[in-house]
Design a protein around this motif. Sequence first.
Motif, short mmCIF file in Angstrom:
data_model
loop_
_atom_site.label_atom_id
_atom_site.label_comp_id
_atom_site.label_asym_id
_atom_site.label_seq_id
_atom_site.Cartn_x
_atom_site.Cartn_y
_atom_site.Cartn_z
N GLU A 6 14.77 48.91 59.26
CA GLU A 6 13.44 49.35 59.65
C GLU A 6 13.38 49.81 61.10
OE1 GLU A 6 10.42 46.27 57.91
OE2 GLU A 6 12.39 45.30 58.12
N PHE A 7 12.57 50.81 61.33
CA PHE A 7 12.27 51.34 62.67
C PHE A 7 10.77 51.15 62.90
CE2 PHE A 7 10.90 55.49 64.78
CZ PHE A 7 11.11 55.05 66.08
N LEU A 8 10.43 50.21 63.78
CA LEU A 8 9.03 49.94 64.10
C LEU A 8 8.66 50.75 65.34
CD1 LEU A 8 9.86 47.60 62.22
CD2 LEU A 8 8.40 46.10 63.57
N GLY A 42 -0.47 48.31 71.44
CA GLY A 42 -1.48 47.54 72.16
C GLY A 42 -1.75 46.20 71.52
N GLY A 43 -1.75 46.17 70.19
CA GLY A 43 -1.94 44.91 69.47
C GLY A 43 -0.77 43.96 69.68
N ILE A 44 0.44 44.50 69.71
CA ILE A 44 1.61 43.66 69.95
C ILE A 44 1.58 43.10 71.37
CG2 ILE A 44 4.11 43.77 70.33
CD1 ILE A 44 4.40 45.28 67.79
N PHE A 45 1.24 43.94 72.34
CA PHE A 45 1.14 43.46 73.72
C PHE A 45 0.11 42.34 73.85
CE2 PHE A 45 2.69 47.67 75.82
CZ PHE A 45 3.99 47.35 75.47
N ASP A 166 2.74 41.39 61.19
CA ASP A 166 4.04 41.04 60.61
C ASP A 166 5.17 41.24 61.62
OD1 ASP A 166 5.83 40.45 58.25
OD2 ASP A 166 6.53 42.46 58.74
N ALA A 167 5.07 42.32 62.41
CA ALA A 167 6.09 42.58 63.44
C ALA A 167 6.14 41.45 64.45
CB ALA A 167 5.79 43.91 64.13
N VAL A 168 4.97 41.01 64.92
CA VAL A 168 4.92 39.91 65.88
C VAL A 168 5.47 38.63 65.25
CG1 VAL A 168 3.38 38.42 67.21
CG2 VAL A 168 3.00 40.90 67.18
N ALA A 172 8.86 40.62 67.12
CA ALA A 172 8.70 41.84 67.91
C ALA A 172 7.77 41.62 69.10
CB ALA A 172 8.17 42.97 67.04
N PHE A 173 8.06 42.33 70.18
CA PHE A 173 7.22 42.27 71.37
C PHE A 173 7.03 43.64 72.01
CE2 PHE A 173 11.61 41.22 72.32
CZ PHE A 173 11.95 42.15 73.30
N GLY A 174 7.57 44.69 71.37
CA GLY A 174 7.43 46.04 71.92
C GLY A 174 7.95 47.08 70.95
#
Length: 210
Positions: A6-8, A42-45, A166-168, A172-174
């Motif tokens: 996967e490429f996020l 922005g949501g991940i940050f 799901d990424a977080v 994931a952080f960026g």
Amino acid sequence: MSLKVEFLFDFGSPNAYLAELALPGIERRTGVKFEYVPILLGGIFKATGNMSPFESLHGIKNKPEYQALETQRFIRRHNVTKFRPNPFFPVNTLMLMRGAVAAQFEGVFEPYFRAAYHHMWEEPKKMDDLETFRAAFISSGVDIDRLLERAQQDDVKKGLIDRTTDAVNRGAFGSPTFFVGKEMFFGKDQLRDVEESIVEQIGQPVSKTA
């Protein structure tokens, strides 16, 4: 069972743009296909307390210059010719990323994706301005009004939130973030490790053909 790779990405990340240019080569050499996953940076940050390099490197002596040097090395290594810094950076990407989810749902992701990156990082524009946004996609032949309408529907909004959450939850952080099976890699400079992990997990040697 085939390996999930996967490429996020968020269109607002120049490093995600640069990294994506190298993915076709990895796909050719390994035989895998990356799944493109839109997330809202922005949501991940907000969820992780992280911030963009634009903010985090501000006022630090020497580090921004080194980051710029590393970017130029990457550009030379991968023969990138079209990248241009966006003078309106940072851009609010909520509209762009909802559009990406809508485009996936409607089966028109590829032309939308290419147009979005073109107007963000090849012929840079202020893509969080609605009229600029519309004109840019129209010029690229994308039926953007249909996608804008689709992007306001609850399943699209929820789809982007769910992908981001799901990424977080997976670490994931960026952006760019890559997953090779359950293994996570962050940043364009980890692409060699991404490819090595793919090869290890599929259990075959890398093809040397271009």
